[in-house]
Design a protein around this motif. Structure first.
Motif, short mmCIF file in Angstrom:
data_model
loop_
_atom_site.label_atom_id
_atom_site.label_comp_id
_atom_site.label_asym_id
_atom_site.label_seq_id
_atom_site.Cartn_x
_atom_site.Cartn_y
_atom_site.Cartn_z
N THR A 109 47.40 51.97 31.85
CA THR A 109 47.83 51.09 32.94
C THR A 109 49.11 51.64 33.56
O THR A 109 49.84 52.42 32.94
CB THR A 109 48.14 49.66 32.42
N THR A 127 44.83 59.45 32.94
CA THR A 127 44.85 59.09 31.51
C THR A 127 44.12 57.78 31.21
O THR A 127 43.93 57.45 30.03
CB THR A 127 46.30 58.91 31.03
N ASN A 128 43.78 57.03 32.28
CA ASN A 128 43.20 55.70 32.10
C ASN A 128 44.16 54.72 31.43
O ASN A 128 43.74 53.75 30.82
CB ASN A 128 41.89 55.74 31.30
N ARG A 134 45.76 57.35 36.66
CA ARG A 134 44.34 57.62 36.95
C ARG A 134 43.77 58.64 35.95
O ARG A 134 42.68 58.48 35.42
CB ARG A 134 44.19 58.18 38.37
#
Ligand code: ZN
Length: 403
Positions: free
Chosen positions: A43, A40-41, A38
């Motif tokens: 996957t 670091t964006n 969340r």
């Protein structure tokens, strides 16, 4: 077929992701993998892959699970703070100090050597001697050597352009140490190291705009601007000790006259105290130093704190000079926070009050948004501050943490 460019891009992305995840764990950990994703964006799959690599490297560790209401509790990941150690050296005082630190900047061991006036190659030999003593004590893989040095440093080349007190001109210290020890080396100016230490490890962690002013044997400022160290043009940013403040003043070590260092450094204070001791037999200085030659900044501070009336004007004058310089810094740079350290600041709150008063009077911005002027938070041991900052440059350059 994978082209060279594609490979390079892939390697760069991997390195970027690794650094991003490590930085997130360093700053915010312990965290679950989901929380890292969340933040670091990245996957979930990428985060898992990166964490597996960092776990194998020891740079992160799993510390068990947190209880949640439903489902499988996630395992938390934290920094493996002892996965690597760093050796950092402070060359800015009248002795050389080396310490071993972990990735959180916590000091594990210390060694020091007196300089006894050594300059040039002899001073470099002392660094070798100190490192030869401390390196065998290192028990973890070494990230590298961080050197906090006085003077003007060409940071990209780890080159000391000029350090008057140590008699160094264009000394390729980084190169010499790297060749001798086979380690990564970073050389940083001592004042810049001090502000970096506060920025990374201190109470003022992540304060994007602040200045650390060191007032000891020399006087200099390390400047953090928009969360970045201010490097200027490499010709000695923050060398406020060598700004002229007295017309036709005393000759300074730099060759000019009337520099701030000639009136507000520990050297200047001790010189004035010696003159007072010679003239005033009722000065408290005589209680703390049996002979005039034994007067140090430490004994001057003691006599002042005991209430020596002859030292009151000395401290006032030092405070006024420093206050004027800080008012300039505050005005030019729009700095909301100034932190002080160094042996002269041992005069404590009376000195601090004079400085604050001076800034209030002299800086327009000081009347609108009064800047916070305080002592550094980290430690009263100036050497540790420089050492922690020198270690931090390796965290930044080798691991991509901060900056
Ligand atoms: Zn000077």
């Amino acid at each position: 077929m994978i082209t060279v460019t594609a490979k390079a891009t892939h390697a760069q992305t991997r390195r970027h992701n690794n650094r991003l995840v490590l930085k997130t764990v360093y700053d915010q950990g312990p965290l679950s993998r989901a929380a890292i994703a969340r933040s670091t964006n990245l996957t979930a799959t990428t985060v898992s892959t990166v964490i597996a690599e960092l776990l194998a490297d020891g740079l992160v560790e799993e510390i068990g699970a947190i209880a949640i209401e439903r489902g499988k509790p996630p395992t938390l990941v934290t920094l493996g703070k002892d996965a690597r150690h760093i050796v950092a050296v402070d060359l800015s005082r009248n002795y050389f100090q080396a310490s071993i630190l972990n990735l959180r900047g916590e000091i594990q061991a210390r060694e020091q050597l007196p300089i006894n006036g050594a300059t040039g190659e002899a001073a470099v030999d002392l660094i070798y001697q100190l490192l030869d003593e401390i390196l065998p004590l290192v028990q973890k893989p070494l990230l590298g050597l961080g050197i906090g040095a006085p003077g003007i440093i060409e940071r990209n080349q780890n080159l000391i352009r000029h350090a008057a007190n140590l008699g160094w001109e264009n000394l390729k210290l980084g190169e010499q140490l790297a060749a001798r020890y086979g380690l990564h080396v970073q050389v940083i100016n001592d004042n810049q190291a001090a502000v970096l230490a506060e920025f990374l490890f201190g109470q003022y962690k992540q304060t994007p705009d602040m200045v650390v002013v060191r007032v000891g044997n020399g006087i200099g400022a390390g400047i953090m601007c928009n969360g970045q160290l201010l490097h200027g043009n490499g010709a000695g940013v923050g060398e406020i000790g060598h700004v002229m403040v007295v017309e036709n003043g005393e000759r300074c070590t730099c060759g000019n006259e009337g520099c701030l260092e000639t009136v507000a450094s520990s050297r200047a204070v001790v010189k004035r105290a010696k003159a007072i001791a010679q003239q005033e037999f009722s000065s408290y200085l005589h209680q703390f130093a049996p002979t005039v030659d034994e007067i140090t900044i430490g004994t001057v501070v003691q006599a002042f704190q005991a209430g020596d009336p002859f030292l009151q004007p000395v401290v006032e004058e030092v405070g006024q000079h420093l206050g004027r310089m800080i008012a300039n810094l505050v005005t030019v740079l729009g700095m909301p926070r100034i932190l002080l350290c160094g042996s002269v600041t041992d005069f404590g709150s009376p000195l601090l009050e004079i400085i604050r008063q001076e800034v209030r009077q002299r800086a327009l911005s000081g009347r609108i948004h009064e800047p916070q002027i305080d002592m550094v938070s980290l430690t009263t041991n100036l050497s540790d501050l420089v050492i922690m900052g020198a270690a931090a440059t390796l965290l930044a350059n080798e691991l991509g943490l901060f900056l």
